[in-house]
Motif scaffolding. Structure first.
Motif, PDB file in Angstrom:
ATOM      1  N   SER A  27      42.132  44.540  41.612  1.00 27.62           N
ATOM      2  CA  SER A  27      41.920  44.260  40.185  1.00 27.62           C
ATOM      3  C   SER A  27      43.210  44.301  39.359  1.00 27.62           C
ATOM      4  CB  SER A  27      40.905  45.262  39.613  1.00 27.62           C
ATOM      5  OG  SER A  27      41.422  46.570  39.706  1.00 27.62           O
ATOM      6  N   ARG A  28      44.272  44.914  39.887  1.00 25.90           N
ATOM      7  CA  ARG A  28      45.503  45.038  39.078  1.00 25.90           C
ATOM      8  C   ARG A  28      46.693  44.407  39.799  1.00 25.90           C
ATOM      9  NH1 ARG A  28      45.168  51.312  37.968  1.00 25.90           N
ATOM     10  NH2 ARG A  28      43.072  51.376  37.089  1.00 25.90           N
ATOM     11  N   PRO A  29      46.727  43.078  39.835  1.00 25.45           N
ATOM     12  CA  PRO A  29      47.790  42.413  40.620  1.00 25.45           C
ATOM     13  C   PRO A  29      49.191  42.693  40.086  1.00 25.45           C
ATOM     14  CG  PRO A  29      46.543  40.817  39.319  1.00 25.45           C
ATOM     15  CD  PRO A  29      45.826  42.112  39.199  1.00 25.45           C
ATOM     16  N   SER A  30      49.298  43.033  38.785  1.00 21.46           N
ATOM     17  CA  SER A  30      50.654  43.228  38.243  1.00 21.46           C
ATOM     18  C   SER A  30      51.213  44.620  38.533  1.00 21.46           C
ATOM     19  CB  SER A  30      50.644  42.967  36.732  1.00 21.46           C
ATOM     20  OG  SER A  30      49.649  43.771  36.158  1.00 21.46           O
ATOM     21  N   ASP A  31      50.385  45.518  39.076  1.00 27.78           N
ATOM     22  CA  ASP A  31      50.882  46.856  39.447  1.00 27.78           C
ATOM     23  C   ASP A  31      51.881  46.689  40.602  1.00 27.78           C
ATOM     24  OD1 ASP A  31      51.153  49.428  40.629  1.00 27.78           O
ATOM     25  OD2 ASP A  31      49.229  50.032  39.768  1.00 27.78           O
ATOM     26  N   PRO A  32      53.083  47.286  40.468  1.00 24.90           N
ATOM     27  CA  PRO A  32      54.105  47.107  41.528  1.00 24.90           C
ATOM     28  C   PRO A  32      53.595  47.476  42.927  1.00 24.90           C
ATOM     29  CG  PRO A  32      55.028  48.259  39.639  1.00 24.90           C
ATOM     30  CD  PRO A  32      53.576  48.080  39.344  1.00 24.90           C
ATOM     31  N   VAL A  33      52.635  48.396  43.035  1.00 22.10           N
ATOM     32  CA  VAL A  33      52.146  48.769  44.380  1.00 22.10           C
ATOM     33  C   VAL A  33      51.412  47.605  45.049  1.00 22.10           C
ATOM     34  CG1 VAL A  33      51.902  51.238  43.925  1.00 22.10           C
ATOM     35  CG2 VAL A  33      49.935  49.749  43.594  1.00 22.10           C
ATOM     36  N   ASN A  34      51.021  46.613  44.250  1.00 20.37           N
ATOM     37  CA  ASN A  34      50.298  45.462  44.814  1.00 20.37           C
ATOM     38  C   ASN A  34      51.213  44.248  44.984  1.00 20.37           C
ATOM     39  OD1 ASN A  34      47.819  46.840  44.870  1.00 20.37           O
ATOM     40  ND2 ASN A  34      47.487  46.428  42.689  1.00 20.37           N
ATOM     41  N   ALA A  35      52.534  44.488  44.968  1.00 26.18           N
ATOM     42  CA  ALA A  35      53.485  43.373  44.980  1.00 26.18           C
ATOM     43  C   ALA A  35      53.294  42.451  46.176  1.00 26.18           C
ATOM     44  CB  ALA A  35      54.910  43.924  44.952  1.00 26.18           C
TER      45      ALA A  35
END
Ligand SMILES: Cc1cc2nc3c(=O)[nH]c(=O)nc-3n(C[C@H](O)[C@H](O)[C@H](O)COP(=O)(O)OP(=O)(O)OC[C@H]3O[C@@H](n4cnc5c(N)ncnc54)[C@H](O)[C@@H]3O)c2cc1C
Length: 270
Positions: free
Chosen positions: A196-204
């Motif tokens: 749900s949070r593609p912009s979170d760096p952990v989801n890079a």
């Protein structure tokens, strides 16, 4: 005399004045943590083996897991990710900051002792239902759905099954490897994780679908050619997401009796 009549004639136990009250049921540990992995900092997979063996249960049900903290037993409900045939009960648990139990569970290591209750709950996979199954989870709500998928997989002819799992961070997809392996091994199961949070760096490095699970649901079902109105859905996890997914399924003309839900909070037992 029938058994019921005999029981009615049996004298009731009487406690005399001054006699001590019967002691409370024992709350000693009755199970051992036998395995633990931590796919994400705030998500752990624990396997607990009850001393008396794994009680029969239906995929979807939960157990209370408890620890003695400052002389009180603190227990909470956790859905089993394993099935009744396994020799331990597997749980997928989120660390809730400031929670009464989960920070204590985070200290546990294999060999530590816990208290486990009997299986409970009406969120149960129905036997023999051959309709397509739509299993939708947010966060650790994936646990009972993995148990259901394992049970469906053990049937001679598993129904078409779609598992959708929405999380904030890709490393919270705690059952991804297992579900991908099952999906790769047969055509009955399709697994669709989304973040749900593609912009979170952990989801890079995440390249899969993104956004809210309810918003993605119609497109995913359409791509897979699964008609909601002919299917059954089991939906578990965050109560707001359950509401949104249920409304989306209703808009896709799924009858309300075909939508079975389990919200993880607020806990109806407390
Ligand atoms: C039937 C059922 C099955 C459950 N199965 C699981 C499971 O398999 N895995 C799991 O991790 N949890 C599950 N839960 C939630 C679990 O029982 C606890 O509520 C949770 O672990 C928090 O316990 P705590 O003592 O640390 O926090 P508490 O001190 O009890 O509460 C802190 C507050 O955190 C909120 N909260 C509870 N759970 C979450 C969450 N996951 N994310 C964000 N906020 C939350 C609630 O508002 C709660 O009031 C289930 C709940 C129910 C009712």
């Amino acid at each position: 005399m029938t058994g019921v009549a005999a029981a009615c004639r049996r004298p009731l136990p009487v406690r005399r004045l001054g006699e001590p009250a019967p002691s409370a049921p024992p709350v000693e540990p009755n199970a051992t943590l036998v395995d633990r992995r931590d796919p994400a900092g705030s998500v752990a997979v624990l396997v607990v083996r009850p001393d008396a063996g794994v009680h029969a249960f239906v995929s979807g049900q939960y157990f209370s897991l408890g620890l003695r903290v400052a002389d009180h037993l603190i227990q909470r409900a956790y859905s089993a990710a394993s099935t009744a045939g396994d020799d331990g009960i597997e749980f997928v648990i989120r660390l809730v900051d400031g929670g009464a139990l989960t920070p204590q569970l985070w200290r546990l290591r294999p060999g530590d002792r816990v208290r486990i209750g009997p299986p409970k709950g009406l969120f149960r996979l129905a036997d023999g239902d051959q309709r397509p199954h739509i299993l939708v989870a947010t966060g650790t709500g994936i646990a009972p759905l993995v148990s259901m998928a394992a049970t469906l997989r053990s049937r001679p002819a598993p129904p078409t099954t779609v598992v959708l799992h929405g999380v904030a961070r890709a490393d919270e997809l705690a059952m991804r490897d297992r579900l991908e392996a099952w999906a790769a091994a047969g055509t009955w199961l399709r697994y669709r994780p989304l973040v749900s949070r593609p912009s979170d760096p952990v989801n890079a490095t995440w390249t899969g679908p993104t956004g809210r699970i309810d918003a993605n649901l119609p497109g995913i079902l359409g791509d897979l050619d699964v008609e909601a109105r002919e299917a059954v859905a089991y939906v578990c996890g965050n109560p707001d997401a359950i509401g949104a997914v249920s409304r989306t399924l209703a808009a896709l003309r799924m009858p309300s009796e075909a939508i079975v839900t389990e919200a993880y909070w607020p806990d109806p037992a407390r």
